[in-house]
Design a protein around this motif. Structure first.
Motif, mmCIF file in Angstrom:
data_model
loop_
_atom_site.group_PDB
_atom_site.id
_atom_site.type_symbol
_atom_site.label_atom_id
_atom_site.label_comp_id
_atom_site.label_asym_id
_atom_site.label_seq_id
_atom_site.Cartn_x
_atom_site.Cartn_y
_atom_site.Cartn_z
ATOM 1 N N LYS A 88 70.036 11.050 45.884
ATOM 2 C CA LYS A 88 70.010 9.592 45.778
ATOM 3 C C LYS A 88 71.147 9.094 44.885
ATOM 4 O O LYS A 88 71.741 8.044 45.144
ATOM 5 C CB LYS A 88 68.664 9.133 45.229
ATOM 6 N N MET A 89 71.442 9.858 43.831
ATOM 7 C CA MET A 89 72.549 9.476 42.949
ATOM 8 C C MET A 89 73.875 9.498 43.705
ATOM 9 O O MET A 89 74.693 8.584 43.586
ATOM 10 C CB MET A 89 72.600 10.421 41.745
ATOM 11 N N LEU A 90 74.075 10.549 44.497
ATOM 12 C CA LEU A 90 75.301 10.624 45.295
ATOM 13 C C LEU A 90 75.350 9.492 46.314
ATOM 14 O O LEU A 90 76.404 8.893 46.548
ATOM 15 C CB LEU A 90 75.384 11.970 46.020
ATOM 16 N N GLY A 91 74.200 9.206 46.915
ATOM 17 C CA GLY A 91 74.131 8.129 47.888
ATOM 18 C C GLY A 91 74.447 6.779 47.276
ATOM 19 O O GLY A 91 74.935 5.869 47.961
ATOM 20 N N ALA A 92 74.175 6.651 45.970
ATOM 21 C CA ALA A 92 74.471 5.406 45.250
ATOM 22 C C ALA A 92 75.863 5.446 44.628
ATOM 23 O O ALA A 92 76.181 4.658 43.741
ATOM 24 C CB ALA A 92 73.419 5.168 44.174
ATOM 25 N N GLU A 93 76.677 6.407 45.068
ATOM 26 C CA GLU A 93 78.077 6.558 44.660
ATOM 27 C C GLU A 93 78.254 7.086 43.245
ATOM 28 O O GLU A 93 79.279 6.849 42.601
ATOM 29 C CB GLU A 93 78.846 5.243 44.843
#
Length: 215
Positions: A88-93
């Motif tokens: 999720k962190m990666l998905g949120a950039e």
């Protein structure tokens, strides 16, 4: 042990050297309240180092342990955080620095040690960092089904393997990455000078990035 204090948030001395609640009073005691470091007896120093290590301190002479702590955050691979949360962190950039390398980031203008490390010691730290990177990436990739997070970790693992191929003692680790095998590798390497094998692989930065290792 699970009941030991752990560092949870933010960069600090403890990020590398381990949570200090138990070891700091021992590490700072040179033989009594008013005894200075230069007056410490050899026997007391030996016991102080052993006791500090036993209570969780990772010394600068333990490059693999230091590198393991670095890779937990810089590789988005802390064991207490789920792969789904990192995904999720990666998905949120949130960035992940797949090329993070411990020598590059620890030997700039703000060096922890006043004196520069020898090529041999830097090579040892570099290899330890690659081993820790391989382990953290392999374990992180295995705990998620998220394609983006898994791909990022597999890239870290592949990069580490590419470097470790230059080190004969790393053959078993490359074949079967694990913390136990990494520690055996570092023990086998000991004080050997690997700078001739990996010195040219250690990255450096230009003068515009003075807090990184300079070319």
């Amino acid at each position: 042990p699970e009941d030991k204090p752990r560092v949870k948030y933010g960069p600090s001395c403890e990020s590398c050297h381990g949570a200090s609640s138990d070891w700091e009073p021992i590490h700072s005691d040179y033989g009594g309240k008013n005894v200075k470091r230069e007056a410490e007896t050899p026997d007391h120093k030996t016991k102080r180092i052993a006791d500090s290590t036993a209570t969780g301190m990772a010394w600068a002479s333990m490059p693999y342990d230091i590198a393991v702590n670095c890779m937990k955050c810089h590789g988005l691979a802390r064991s207490e955080i789920s792969g789904e949360a990192f995904a999720k962190m990666l998905g949120a950039e949130h960035p992940i620095n797949q090329s993070f390398e411990i020598v590059l980031f620890s030997q700039g203008k703000m060096r922890h040690w006043i004196k520069e490390r020898s090529p041999a010691r830097l090579a040892n730290l570099f290899v330890a960092g690659q081993a820790a990177k391989l382990i953290s990436a392999t374990e992180a990739a295995a705990k998620t089904g998220d394609a983006q997070y898994k791909a990022a970790q597999m890239k870290r693992a592949a990069d580490a393997k590419a470097v470790l191929k230059a080190v004969p003692q790393a053959a078993a680790l490359i074949k079967s990455p694990s913390d136990a095998i990494a520690r055996k590798m570092m023990q086998a390497i000991g004080q050997q000078d690997l700078s001739g094998l990996v010195g040219g692989l250690i990255p450096c930065a230009g003068p515009d990035k003075e807090n990184l290792r300079q070319c």
